[in-house]
Write an enzyme that holds these catalytic residues in place. Structure first.
Site, PDB file in Angstrom:
ATOM      1  N   SER A 143       0.820  -1.210   0.000  1.00  0.00           N
ATOM      2  CA  SER A 143       0.000   0.000   0.000  1.00  0.00           C
ATOM      3  C   SER A 143       0.852   1.258   0.000  1.00  0.00           C
ATOM      4  CB  SER A 143      -0.889  -0.002   1.242  1.00  0.00           C
ATOM      5  OG  SER A 143      -1.458   1.266   1.454  1.00  0.00           O
ATOM      6  N   TYR A 195      -2.326   0.413  10.096  1.00  0.00           N
ATOM      7  CA  TYR A 195      -2.504  -0.289   8.816  1.00  0.00           C
ATOM      8  C   TYR A 195      -1.238  -0.141   7.969  1.00  0.00           C
ATOM      9  CZ  TYR A 195      -3.617  -0.959   3.948  1.00  0.00           C
ATOM     10  OH  TYR A 195      -3.557  -1.358   2.632  1.00  0.00           O
ATOM     11  N   LYS A 249       1.693  -2.974   6.871  1.00  0.00           N
ATOM     12  CA  LYS A 249       2.097  -3.247   5.480  1.00  0.00           C
ATOM     13  C   LYS A 249       3.611  -3.091   5.326  1.00  0.00           C
ATOM     14  CE  LYS A 249      -1.795  -4.167   3.253  1.00  0.00           C
ATOM     15  NZ  LYS A 249      -2.033  -5.359   2.419  1.00  0.00           N
TER      16      LYS A 249
END
Ligand code: WQD
Length: 331
Positions: free
Chosen positions: A124, A149, A153
């Site tokens: 991402s 998040y 990643k």
């Protein structure tokens, strides 16, 4: 090739399955339906005429994951299974790190043990943190990410990179997505999150259908042309085609890193107005406080995907808005 797509019943995973099948590959899917619906598998069959081989469980169940590797002569993996909402991750860090990290460790262990040497990882743009230097390039140093998040990643990228260094026969591809939106032109598959959507476009869709009363615009005081957040929105079908190119062309030992974006940034209000104009609908909105973890601007430098994969996003913002609405009307 026979390719395992983890999270293959999800929004992005299902579009990847369609493009893989239409490119002539056989597809195996593991999904626990935590953020997807079983009927998606039927829709993949309706679109392509072929079924995926499906297993329903969470990859945290290592024994069941091993059964899949035993039962199938896998050539490659596309690892999409993960929790993926920036805002939600700020309030649920334990769930995000447990699910996202542990599933990746299980997958890499099975790759080693069953000699599967090609993985494409759903990464991402949030791994770039808040670089302030835009457009982003793959070589941009990984900044301090702004939410669990994005950090999960970045940690998964680190795990995969170290695994590749230990097992140099492996091909590890890190595809850094920007903001996938839109739906397959059939309207059969698209983004239909359970409950209140975290992401902008599904929220706009549910306001336009009347399912939700009003869109909250998270802040209009950012350092952007209209004060609202700017992101690089990419059609999910373009994103899926990028995976087919990556799994076929990066299938050689090493770590391969690539942005999948258009290189064009749009603000929240530009997206709202484009959606209204393309579809002839009204989207009620009100300005709210900034969302924790958000940054002002993020859009890609898509050069490497073009040079190394021969991949360039084809679809326009109008396509993304129209295909989203076409999906909404069918569900
Ligand atoms: C976009 C913009 C919000 C909802 C996403 C994915 C993440 C990763 C990166 C793939 C921001 C604003 C949103 C709302 C709003 N993709 N917004 N009201 O946060 O950029 O992250 O892309 O890995 O998985 O989550 O996307 O759609 O949540 O937000 O104003 O109700 O829309 O502030 O500026 P984000 P998003």
């Amino acid at each position: 090739m026979k390719i395992l797509v983890t999270g293959g019943a999800g929004y992005i995973g299902s579009h990847i399955c369609v493009e893989l099948i239409q490119a002539g590959h056989d597809v195996v899917v593991i999904d626990d339906f935590s953020n997807s619906q079983p009927e998606v598998l039927d829709h993949i069959k309706e679109i392509t005429g072929k079924s995926v081989k499906f297993y329903e469980f969470n990859i945290l169940n290592e024994a069941k994951t091993e059964e899949v590797f035993k039962d199938n002569e896998l050539d490659a993996i596309i690892h999409c299974a993960a929790f993926k909402a920036v805002g939600e991750s700020v309030s649920k860090p334990i769930e995000y790190y447990t699910n996202n990290l542990m599933t990746t460790l299980v997958v890499t262990k099975m790759m080693r043990d069953y000699h599967v040497n090609n993985i494409v990882f759903s990464s991402s743009a949030t791994v770039y943190g808040d670089p302030k230097v835009v457009p982003l390039t793959e070589d941009c140093p990984l900044g301090e990410t702004t939410n669990p998040y994005g950090t999960s990643k970045a940690m998964m990228e680190r795990v995969l990179t170290d695994v590749q260094h230990a097992y140099p026969q492996m091909s590890v591809t890190l595809l850094r997505y920007f903001n996938p939106i839109g739906a397959h032109e059939s309207g059969l598959i698209g983004e239909n999150p359970k409950g209140i959507p975290n992401n902008l476009m599904p929220y706009i869709m549910k306001v336009a259908t009347g399912e939700l009363p009003c869109l909250g615009v998270f802040g209009d005081d950012y350092d952007t042309p209209d004060g609202t957040g700017v992101r690089d929105y990419i059609h999910v079908v373009d994103l899926a085609k990028g995976h087919v190119a990556a799994i076929e062309k990066y299938n050689k030992p090493g770590v391969h890193i690539c942005n999948l974006g258009t290189g064009q940034g749009y603000s929240v209000l530009e997206i709202v107005h484009a959606f209204e104009k393309v579809n002839g609908v009204k989207v009620k909105y009100e300005i709210k406080e900034r969302r924790p973890g958000d940054i002002a601007t993020c859009y890609a430098d898509p050069t490497r995907a073009k040079e190394e994969l021969g991949w360039v996003a084809q679809k326009t913002l109008e396509d993304m808005c129209r295909d989203t609405w076409n999906f909404a009307k069918k569900h």
